[in-house]
Motif scaffolding. Structure first.
Motif, PDB file in Angstrom:
ATOM      1  N   GLY A   1      29.669  10.556  80.581  1.00  0.00           N
ATOM      2  CA  GLY A   1      29.151   9.210  80.344  1.00  0.00           C
ATOM      3  C   GLY A   1      29.072   8.336  81.580  1.00  0.00           C
ATOM      4  N   GLU A   2      29.607   8.808  82.720  1.00  0.00           N
ATOM      5  CA  GLU A   2      29.580   7.993  83.939  1.00  0.00           C
ATOM      6  C   GLU A   2      28.140   7.740  84.384  1.00  0.00           C
ATOM      7  OE1 GLU A   2      31.942   6.460  85.527  1.00  0.00           O
ATOM      8  OE2 GLU A   2      33.573   7.199  84.280  1.00  0.00           O
ATOM      9  N   ARG A   3      27.936   6.596  85.029  1.00  0.00           N
ATOM     10  CA  ARG A   3      26.558   6.204  85.381  1.00  0.00           C
ATOM     11  C   ARG A   3      26.152   6.596  86.791  1.00  0.00           C
ATOM     12  NH1 ARG A   3      26.967  -0.402  85.951  1.00  0.00           N
ATOM     13  NH2 ARG A   3      28.560  -0.463  87.576  1.00  0.00           N
ATOM     14  N   ASP A   4      27.029   7.270  87.551  1.00  0.00           N
ATOM     15  CA  ASP A   4      26.624   7.755  88.875  1.00  0.00           C
ATOM     16  C   ASP A   4      25.427   8.691  88.733  1.00  0.00           C
ATOM     17  OD1 ASP A   4      28.800   6.388  89.712  1.00  0.00           O
ATOM     18  OD2 ASP A   4      30.044   8.124  90.188  1.00  0.00           O
ATOM     19  N   ASP A   5      24.573   8.696  89.749  1.00  0.00           N
ATOM     20  CA  ASP A   5      23.372   9.533  89.701  1.00  0.00           C
ATOM     21  C   ASP A   5      23.717  10.999  89.482  1.00  0.00           C
ATOM     22  OD1 ASP A   5      21.787   7.338  90.087  1.00  0.00           O
ATOM     23  OD2 ASP A   5      21.529   7.623  92.246  1.00  0.00           O
ATOM     24  N   PHE A   6      24.769  11.472  90.162  1.00  0.00           N
ATOM     25  CA  PHE A   6      25.134  12.881  90.012  1.00  0.00           C
ATOM     26  C   PHE A   6      25.636  13.172  88.603  1.00  0.00           C
ATOM     27  CE2 PHE A   6      28.129  16.465  90.319  1.00  0.00           C
ATOM     28  CZ  PHE A   6      27.260  17.428  90.819  1.00  0.00           C
ATOM     29  N   ASN A   7      26.470  12.275  88.050  1.00  0.00           N
ATOM     30  CA  ASN A   7      26.974  12.476  86.688  1.00  0.00           C
ATOM     31  C   ASN A   7      25.836  12.487  85.673  1.00  0.00           C
ATOM     32  OD1 ASN A   7      29.315  11.327  88.294  1.00  0.00           O
ATOM     33  ND2 ASN A   7      30.348  11.868  86.403  1.00  0.00           N
ATOM     34  N   ILE A   8      24.830  11.661  85.906  1.00  0.00           N
ATOM     35  CA  ILE A   8      23.684  11.634  84.990  1.00  0.00           C
ATOM     36  C   ILE A   8      22.931  12.967  85.044  1.00  0.00           C
ATOM     37  CG2 ILE A   8      21.440  10.551  84.594  1.00  0.00           C
ATOM     38  CD1 ILE A   8      22.730   7.882  85.447  1.00  0.00           C
ATOM     39  N   LYS A   9      22.839  13.556  86.243  1.00  0.00           N
ATOM     40  CA  LYS A   9      22.220  14.883  86.370  1.00  0.00           C
ATOM     41  C   LYS A   9      23.051  15.939  85.637  1.00  0.00           C
ATOM     42  CE  LYS A   9      19.891  14.107  90.812  1.00  0.00           C
ATOM     43  NZ  LYS A   9      19.853  14.491  92.245  1.00  0.00           N
ATOM     44  N   VAL A  10      24.379  15.824  85.742  1.00  0.00           N
ATOM     45  CA  VAL A  10      25.261  16.759  85.023  1.00  0.00           C
ATOM     46  C   VAL A  10      25.059  16.597  83.517  1.00  0.00           C
ATOM     47  CG1 VAL A  10      27.650  17.403  84.538  1.00  0.00           C
ATOM     48  CG2 VAL A  10      26.960  16.859  86.879  1.00  0.00           C
ATOM     49  N   LEU A  11      24.992  15.350  83.054  1.00  0.00           N
ATOM     50  CA  LEU A  11      24.762  15.090  81.628  1.00  0.00           C
ATOM     51  C   LEU A  11      23.473  15.745  81.165  1.00  0.00           C
ATOM     52  CD1 LEU A  11      25.216  13.660  78.909  1.00  0.00           C
ATOM     53  CD2 LEU A  11      24.136  11.627  79.900  1.00  0.00           C
ATOM     54  N   GLN A  12      22.404  15.577  81.944  1.00  0.00           N
ATOM     55  CA  GLN A  12      21.117  16.155  81.566  1.00  0.00           C
ATOM     56  C   GLN A  12      21.198  17.677  81.500  1.00  0.00           C
ATOM     57  OE1 GLN A  12      18.290  14.209  80.684  1.00  0.00           O
ATOM     58  NE2 GLN A  12      17.907  16.230  79.801  1.00  0.00           N
ATOM     59  N   ALA A  13      21.855  18.273  82.510  1.00  0.00           N
ATOM     60  CA  ALA A  13      21.997  19.735  82.524  1.00  0.00           C
ATOM     61  C   ALA A  13      22.874  20.200  81.356  1.00  0.00           C
ATOM     62  CB  ALA A  13      22.599  20.188  83.852  1.00  0.00           C
TER      63      ALA A  13
END
Length: 417
Positions: free
Chosen positions: A133-145
Motif C-alpha cells: 500500500g505504500e505510495r513510493d513509485d517502486f512500491n506501486i510497481k511492486v503492487l502492480q506486479a
C-alpha cells in the motif's frame, strides 16, 4: 629333430622379464645380482606408488567431504538469512526487503519482490498489505506486479475478491486501500473484458461487496441489508446505468452463504500489531469491580483497538477494548484530573464488548459499562481523545465509496450534451 625347451616354448608358457622368479640362464653372477637389485627396487617403487594412490584417494574423499560440508554450511547460512529476512520483514517490511537484497537473497526488482510477497512463505499478511500500500513509485510497481500474478479470468467478482483478499490483509489507511483496490479493479477488468463498462464500476461494486460482507457477518451490526436493498444501493454505478439484477443477486447470495476468510498472520504473536501504533503511553484506568480502584497501565492504540498492559515489556496485553460502536467524551472526576470515558451511545445497560486476562492467566469478558481513563496532563488527554475519535469515526470504505460514486456522477453529467 630335438628342440631346446628353454629356448623354444609355447607363447603362453614362455617366461617374461616381468616375472620376479625368472632369471635368464646366460647371465653372469654380477648381472644376476644387478637384476635382483633392480627387481627389488621396482617392488619398493610399486608399493610406494600404491601407497600414494591410497593417500590420494583418501585426500580426494576428504576434499569432497569438505566441499559437501561447506556447501551444507552455505545452505544452512542462506536458510538462516532468509528466515531472518522474513522476521525483519514482519517487523518492518522495508527493512526486511533491504536486508534480503543486501544479502543477495532477493533482487531489487518489482517482479522478484512481488513473487516473494505472492508466495508469502512465513510472511505476515498485515506486513504484506502495508508494503503493497505504500505510495513510493517502486512500491506501486511492486503492487502492480503483485496484482498481475493473480489470475481472475472467468471468475465472478466475489470469487476474484476472495482470492485477492486472501493473499494479504487490507491496511487501515484509506489511501493505501484506494491504491490496492484500484489495482484490483484494473486487473479484474483486464482479465474479464466486457463485464463492466469501466474500472470505476468494478471498484465501486468491490467496495459494496466488502461492506456487505461486514454488514451480514459482523455480530455487532444489527441492521442486516437484504438483497433488494443491496441492489438498490448499487443502482446507476455502471456508467450511469444499472447492473443486471441477476448478477447482483448472485453476488449477494455468495457473500451471504460464505463470508470472506481473513488470512491469519503467520507470526503467531502480537509483535507486529504493536510495532507502529497510532498512540501509546501511560494512563490511569478505573477498575470495573465492586471496589473501584485506579490502576496505572501502558495503553496502545492501534488497529481500531485499545490495548493495555501492566508493564511496557509485557508481550501480551492485560486487556483489549475494541473501539467499534463506541464513543468518547470528557468527564469530571472528583478523584482524578484529565478524565475521559469510552461508552456505548444510547446504552441500555449492556456491557462494552472487551476482554481481560486474570492473574491466573484466564481470559474473561470485561465488566464495564464505561471505561473511565485519566491522562497525566490536559494536553495528553486532548491528544488521546483526538486519536481515539479518529480511530472510531474513520471508515475508509464508506468514505472512498462515496467519493468514487460522486466522481462517476460528475463524469456522467459532463458527458451529457
Amino acid at each position: 629333430m630335438t628342440v631346446d625347451s628353454e629356448i623354444f616354448m609355447p607363447k603362453s608358457k614362455a617366461p617374461k622379464m616381468d616375472d620376479l622368479d625368472y632369471i635368464p640362464v646366460d647371465l653372469s653372477p654380477e648381472e644376476r645380482s644387478e637384476l635382483e637389485d633392480i627387481r627389488r627396487r621396482k617392488g619398493i617403487l610399486l608399493q610406494e606408488i600404491q601407497r600414494l594412490r591410497e593417500e590420494l584417494r583418501e585426500a580426494i574423499l576428504e576434499v569432497e567431504g569438505l566441499e559437501t560440508s561447506t556447501e551444507g554450511s552455505k545452505t544452512l547460512q542462506k536458510s538462516r538469512h532468509v528466515a531472518m529476512g522474513r522476521k525483519k520483514f514482519n517487523m518492518d517490511p522495508k527493512k526486511g526487503i533491504v536486508f534480503l537484497v543486501e544479502n543477495e537473497l532477493l533482487r531489487h526488482t518489482s517482479e522478484d519482490i512481488s513473487q516473494f510477497l505472492y508466495k508469502g512463505e512465513g510472511l505476515n499478511k498485515t506486513a504484506i498489505g502495508d508494503y503493497l500500500g505504500e505510495r513510493d513509485d517502486f512500491n506501486i510497481k511492486v503492487l502492480q506486479a503483485f496484482v498481475d500474478l493473480h489470475e481472475f479470468t472467468d471468475l465472478n467478482l466475489v470469487q476474484a475478491l476472495r482470492q485477492f483478499l486472501w493473499s494479504f490483509r487490507l491496511p487501515g489507511e484509506a489511501q493505501k486501500i484506494d491504491r490496492m483496490m484500484e489495482a484490483f479493479a484494473q486487473r479484474y477488468c483486464h482479465c474479464n473484458p466486457g463485464v463492466f463498462q469501466s474500472t470505476d464500476t468494478c471498484y465501486v461494486l468491490s467496495f459494496a461487496i466488502i461492506m456487505l460482507n461486514t454488514s451480514l457477518h459482523n455480530p455487532n451490526v444489527r441492521d442486516k441489508p437484504g438483497v433488494d436493498r443491496f441492489i438498490s444501493m448499487n443502482r446507476g454505478i455502471n456508467e450511469g446505468g444499472d447492473l443486471p439484477e441477476d448478477l447482483l443477486r448472485n453476488l449477494y447470495e455468495s457473500i451471504k452463504n460464505e463470508p470472506f476468510k481473513i488470512p491469519e498472520d503467520d507470526g503467531n504473536d502480537l509483535t507486529h500489531t504493536f510495532f507502529n501504533p497510532d498512540r501509546e503511553g501511560w494512563l490511569l484506568k478505573l477498575g470495573g469491580g465492586r471496589v473501584k480502584t485506579w490502576k496505572r497501565r501502558w495503553f496502545i492504540l492501534t488497529d481500531n483497538c485499545l490495548y493495555y498492559f501492566e508493564y511496557t515489556t509485557d508481550k501480551e496485553p492485560r486487556g483489549i477494548i475494541p473501539l467499534e460502536n463506541l464513543s468518547i467524551r470528557e468527564v469530571e472526576d472528583p478523584r482524578k484530573p484529565n478524565c475521559f470515558e469510552l461508552y456505548i451511545p444510547n446504552n441500555r445497560g449492556q456491557l462494552i464488548k472487551a476482554c481481560k486476562t486474570e492473574a491466573d492467566g484466564r481470559v474473561v469478558e470485561g465488566n464495564h459499562n464505561v471505561y473511565r481513563i485519566s491522562a497525566p496532563t490536559p494536553e495528553e488527554k486532548d491528544e488521546w481523545i483526538h486519536s481515539i475519535k479518529s480511530a472510531v469515526s474513520v471508515d475508509p470504505f464508506y468514505e472512498m465509496l462515496a467519493a468514487r460514486k460522486k466522481r462517476i456522477s460528475l463524469k456522467k453529467k459532463e458527458e451529457q450534451p
